[in-house]
Design an enzyme around this catalytic site. Structure first.
Site, mmCIF file in Angstrom:
data_model
loop_
_atom_site.group_PDB
_atom_site.id
_atom_site.type_symbol
_atom_site.label_atom_id
_atom_site.label_comp_id
_atom_site.label_asym_id
_atom_site.label_seq_id
_atom_site.Cartn_x
_atom_site.Cartn_y
_atom_site.Cartn_z
ATOM 1 N N ASP A 84 -7.874 3.905 -3.393
ATOM 2 C CA ASP A 84 -6.997 2.890 -2.801
ATOM 3 C C ASP A 84 -6.663 1.849 -3.863
ATOM 4 O O ASP A 84 -7.498 1.034 -4.236
ATOM 5 C CB ASP A 84 -7.690 2.234 -1.609
ATOM 6 C CG ASP A 84 -6.837 1.152 -0.953
ATOM 7 O OD1 ASP A 84 -5.637 1.057 -1.287
ATOM 8 O OD2 ASP A 84 -7.377 0.412 -0.106
ATOM 9 N N HIS A 94 -2.673 0.562 7.134
ATOM 10 C CA HIS A 94 -2.982 0.584 5.700
ATOM 11 C C HIS A 94 -3.152 2.012 5.201
ATOM 12 O O HIS A 94 -3.987 2.765 5.703
ATOM 13 C CB HIS A 94 -4.254 -0.213 5.417
ATOM 14 C CG HIS A 94 -4.634 -0.238 3.970
ATOM 15 N ND1 HIS A 94 -3.760 -0.652 2.982
ATOM 16 C CD2 HIS A 94 -5.781 0.128 3.327
ATOM 17 C CE1 HIS A 94 -4.354 -0.562 1.805
ATOM 18 N NE2 HIS A 94 -5.576 -0.084 1.993
ATOM 19 N N CYS A 154 0.799 -1.231 0.000
ATOM 20 C CA CYS A 154 0.000 0.000 0.000
ATOM 21 C C CYS A 154 0.826 1.273 0.000
ATOM 22 O O CYS A 154 0.485 2.230 -0.708
ATOM 23 C CB CYS A 154 -0.986 0.003 1.162
ATOM 24 S SG CYS A 154 -0.233 0.039 2.816
#
Length: 294
Positions: A142, A125, A85
């Protein structure tokens, strides 16, 4: 705009935004407009997870993960690799900022496949809050969440079911947690929590410590299990060690099976889209021996 939405204003940039847009767009196969519009955001958001897979191979090879923009671009763009991420959304943040979007780095607590009786994990995250100039709507972006990655932005402060090219999602307020937003995915008619977005912006420098934890701490699952994924317009592919899970664009399970070393190597190359190196073979054989984590 509500007080909560104001909390997602972009943090002051830590460093000048630099990215080779031509190279990035060639990498993801995008040749459309470059204005900061919702249509452009949606197009980029769909193409990125198809072209740039999620993966933690370098962590398992004992290599540190650099968040320096030049290192991320060399890996994810020039070398045809993927990442997790901080790399994925860090790259997208620079791209969207260069195009003129207002982008805020955010942090979320992962809930995906975590049993209800397990104590809360640390927030680990990275996600993005994005605004189109002239519009106060905050969009959740995302491109770094493995096999259940978003393929389109979601209105962060809407409780409605929202469609993406790869399934429906919803984002519910958690009143008991000060208004944090829980993202849920529709898996064949059953809602599954993916993560919970905390309020407030993060600067680029704020991710350095959690990134170090993610690639080096023994309690981080990235240090002891393979996680890889790619989402195409027709399918979602997720790897957990040597187990391949294939879902269709709507989230319905198509196939789930354990792979041999040869099959795992071929899947990483031909399905996930990684440039598998000969030096990975000992790791691939070790992963097959690990089996699928509980």
């Amino acid at each position: 705009m509500s007080k909560i939405e104001t909390a997602f204003a972009p943090a002051s940039p830590s460093a000048p935004t630099t990215v080779d847009l031509d190279a990035y767009f060639a990498r993801i196969g995008y040749d459309g407009p470059r204005q900061p519009t919702l249509a452009v955001l949606r197009a980029i958001h769909q193409k990125h997870p198809d072209a740039i897979p999620f993966e933690n191979v370098d962590v398992l090879l004992g290599r540190p993960i650099s968040l320096d923009p030049a290192d991320i671009d060399a890996k994810l763009i020039a070398a045809g690799r993927g990442g997790y991420c901080y790399e994925q959304n860090g790259l997208l943040k620079r791209v969207l900022t260069a195009l003129g979007f207002e982008v805020t780095g955010l942090m979320a607590r992962v809930l995906w496949m975590v049993p209800a009786d397990v104590p809360p994990r640390p927030r680990s995250h990275m996600v993005l809050g994005v605004r189109v100039p002239g519009d106060d709507t905050v969009w959740l972006a995302d491109v770094g969440f493995g096999g259940c990655v978003l393929t389109g932005p979601l209105r962060l402060f809407s409780d409605e079911v929202q469609a993406t090219p790869n399934g429906d999602f919803r984002i519910l307020p958690m009143a008991e947690l000060g208004g944090e937003r829980q993202v849920q995915a529709d898996l064949s008619g059953k809602w599954a929590a993916t993560y919970q977005v905390a309020l407030g912006p993060w600067g680029d420098q704020d991710y350095e410590q959690v990134n170090f934890y993610t690639y080096s701490h023994p309690s981080s699952h990235f240090t002891w299990s393979l996680t890889a994924g790619r989402t195409t317009p027709d399918a979602r592919y997720a790897m957990k060690n040597n187990r391949l899970t294939h879902r269709d664009a709507d989230g319905a399970l198509v196939e789930q099976r354990d792979l041999s070393a040869d099959e795992l190597e071929a899947t990483l190359r031909d399905v996930i889209g990684l440039p598998v190196e000969p030096a990975w073979r000992p790791l691939i054989e070790k992963i097959v021996g690990w089996g699928t984590p509980a």
